[in-house]
Scaffold this motif. Structure first.
Motif, PDB file in Angstrom:
ATOM      1  N   GLY A 155       1.155  -1.195  -0.152  1.00 36.16           N
ATOM      2  CA  GLY A 155      -0.126  -0.022  -0.148  1.00 36.16           C
ATOM      3  C   GLY A 155       0.864   1.203  -0.016  1.00 36.16           C
ATOM      4  N   ARG A 156       0.300   2.414  -0.021  1.00 34.09           N
ATOM      5  CA  ARG A 156       1.054   3.574  -0.045  1.00 34.09           C
ATOM      6  C   ARG A 156       0.483   4.745   0.722  1.00 34.09           C
ATOM      7  N   VAL A 157       1.034   5.581   1.104  1.00 35.95           N
ATOM      8  CA  VAL A 157       0.613   7.030   1.619  1.00 35.95           C
ATOM      9  C   VAL A 157       1.020   8.048   0.960  1.00 35.95           C
ATOM     10  N   ASN A 158       0.297   8.876   0.546  1.00 36.89           N
ATOM     11  CA  ASN A 158       1.128   9.975  -0.110  1.00 36.89           C
ATOM     12  C   ASN A 158       1.134  11.277   1.177  1.00 36.89           C
ATOM     13  N   LEU A 159       2.419  11.686   1.006  1.00 39.12           N
ATOM     14  CA  LEU A 159       2.772  12.705   2.017  1.00 39.12           C
ATOM     15  C   LEU A 159       2.101  13.961   1.722  1.00 39.12           C
ATOM     16  N   ILE A 160       2.028  14.394   0.384  1.00 41.25           N
ATOM     17  CA  ILE A 160       1.372  15.737  -0.116  1.00 41.25           C
ATOM     18  C   ILE A 160       1.298  15.480  -1.694  1.00 41.25           C
ATOM     19  N   GLY A 161       0.457  16.313  -2.371  1.00 37.51           N
ATOM     20  CA  GLY A 161       0.464  16.392  -3.680  1.00 37.51           C
ATOM     21  C   GLY A 161      -0.851  15.507  -4.067  1.00 37.51           C
ATOM     22  N   GLU A 162      -2.085  15.972  -3.528  1.00 35.80           N
ATOM     23  CA  GLU A 162      -3.319  15.146  -3.518  1.00 35.80           C
ATOM     24  C   GLU A 162      -3.984  15.709  -4.812  1.00 35.80           C
ATOM     25  N   HIS A 163      -4.666  14.816  -5.805  1.00 39.77           N
ATOM     26  CA  HIS A 163      -5.362  15.015  -6.632  1.00 39.77           C
ATOM     27  C   HIS A 163      -4.769  16.058  -7.734  1.00 39.77           C
ATOM     28  N   VAL A 164      -3.594  15.698  -7.837  1.00 40.26           N
ATOM     29  CA  VAL A 164      -2.741  16.345  -8.996  1.00 40.26           C
ATOM     30  C   VAL A 164      -1.930  15.605 -10.002  1.00 40.26           C
ATOM     31  N   ASP A 165      -2.029  14.122  -9.648  1.00 42.80           N
ATOM     32  CA  ASP A 165      -1.293  13.106 -10.570  1.00 42.80           C
ATOM     33  C   ASP A 165      -1.887  13.338 -12.088  1.00 42.80           C
TER      34      ASP A 165
END
Length: 414
Positions: free
Chosen positions: A37-47
């Motif tokens: 699994g992964r956690v996104n530190l920051i940068g959400e809904h921008v990929d």
């Protein structure tokens, strides 16, 4: 009582998958592969907007015990799902099958079409077990996809390679295609990229401006060296990305890019530029501008966070996390009462910064916490949820971990 979700030792989890395989299909699996699994530190809904994000792999993994078949059939079972699924790979199509099996079926379908799983006519039996919390916004779907994908690449294709091998970008693209076209989830490619390209102890800085091969820069993420932990708060609120709300946010961002005449919103330098461009074409919808404002400012925040990590300024992440959550809550409107409660309570109990993580509409939040305060913050979040009659949260510690790969030695010949 505060609940903690710890990962299983890899050897035990692989054996659990093998036992499920034998109980379901008889005989032995050829091997066990896994993905994190992964956690996104920051940068959400921008990929999907060509932006920058900073994810890393969790120690919690999904395991798939696999055996090759000589026909073109896929037989899958999971210890977290009710009924097994079986079908011909040639019959897989958008929305068929549906539910959890779509992620595995889509991978088999996409890997064959993209030349990563050998010739048509080859299928597999696969048994799935997982430590990745389902519905928590921690990318359980990509972990499922990537675990089977590396197995298929090793069994039938060019091999799955190491995290920096170019074949991993091709495998990630096939997994994204599976999720978008068969599971019908309009996600970007961040989750699959980190599941396949992560390394222990590191955060990835993904530049998603090139959809075919996301540029990866590795950043050291040694939180204990700074006296910190990253606490993941699973709100246990239902988290669904296929109900249309995620898709509508992506559609709005892509619509705005078309109106502005740019390939993605990554090309927009400022909110003022976006506002002027939209007004120039007669678009004054405040909701659309809010969606654009989130993407443009979140890319800026993620870029600043990457610079802070590169310079060893880990505590400078805290205000960026806070402002990210405010943007996701107010401009992108993907938070919910459970996430807001968790973030507010964590900050109130001493967290340096906190925000929701993942697609939103439920799922998880993260909190940057001094190591000595972890238990107190978790307890405060639990009490806040109880006072609001919300679901009891559970917790895990986010430790940057390894990418997808084989999790056992090949079985000895009978």
């Amino acid at each position: 009582m505060t609940g903690w979700h710890d990962p299983s030792p890899e050897v035990e989890a692989a054996e659990r998958a093998r036992r499920l395989f034998t109980a379901t299909f008889g005989g032995r699996a050829e091997g066990v592969w896994s993905a994190p699994g992964r956690v996104n530190l920051i940068g959400e809904h921008v990929d999907y907007a060509g932006g920058v994000c900073l994810p890393f792999a969790l120690p919690h993994r999904t395991y798939v015990a696999v055996r090759a078949r000589s026909d073109q059939r896929l037989h899958v079972v999971s210890d977290q799902a009710g009924q097994p699924w079986a079908g011909r790979i040639a019959e897989i199509a958008p929305g068929r099958p549906h539910g959890w099996a779509a992620y595995l079926a889509g991978v088999a379908w996409a890997m064959q079409r993209d030349g990563l799983a050998g010739a048509a006519g080859r299928g597999v039996d696969a048994a799935v077990t997982s430590d990745v919390p389902v519905g928590a916004g921690l990318s359980s779907s990509a972990a499922l996809e990537c675990a089977l994908a590396v197995a298929l690449a090793d069994l039938y294709g060019p091999g799955s390679g190491e995290p920096d091998d170019p074949v991993r970008s091709r495998i990630a693209a096939a997994c994204v295609r599976a999720e978008n076209e068969i599971a019908l989830a309009a996600t970007g490619g961040m989750d699959q990229t980190v599941a396949l390209r992560a390394r222990a102890g590191q955060c990835l800085r993904l530049d998603c401006s090139d959809d075919t091969d996301r540029a990866v820069r590795r950043l050291l993420l040694d939180l204990p060296a700074h006296g910190l932990d990253l606490l993941v708060i699973n709100t246990n609120a239902p988290h669904r990305l296929v109900d249309g709300r995620y898709r509508s946010r992506r559609a709005a961002v892509e619509h705005a890019a078309r109106l502005l005449g740019v390939p993605t919103l990554r090309a927009v330098a400022s909110v003022a530029q976006a506002r002027a461009g939209l007004h120039a074409v007669g678009e004054t919808d405040p909701v659309l501008l809010a969606r654009v404002r989130h993407v443009v400012t979140e890319i800026r925040r993620a870029t600043a966070a990457g610079d802070a990590l590169a310079d060893g300024r880990v505590r400078d992440l805290a205000p960026l996390l806070d402002s990210s959550h405010a943007s996701l809550r107010d401009d992108y409107e993907v938070s919910c009462p459970e996430l807001d409660s968790a973030v507010d309570a964590a900050r109130g109990a001493g967290a340096l910064g906190a925000r929701m993580t993942g697609g939103g509409f439920g799922g998880s939040a993260i909190a940057l916490v001094t190591r000595s305060d972890v238990s107190a913050v978790a307890e405060a979040v639990t009490l806040a949820a109880a006072r609001r009659a919300l679901a009891a949260p559970s917790f895990l510690r986010a430790v940057p971990s390894a990418a997808a790969g084989r999790s056992d030695a090949p079985a000895a010949p009978a």
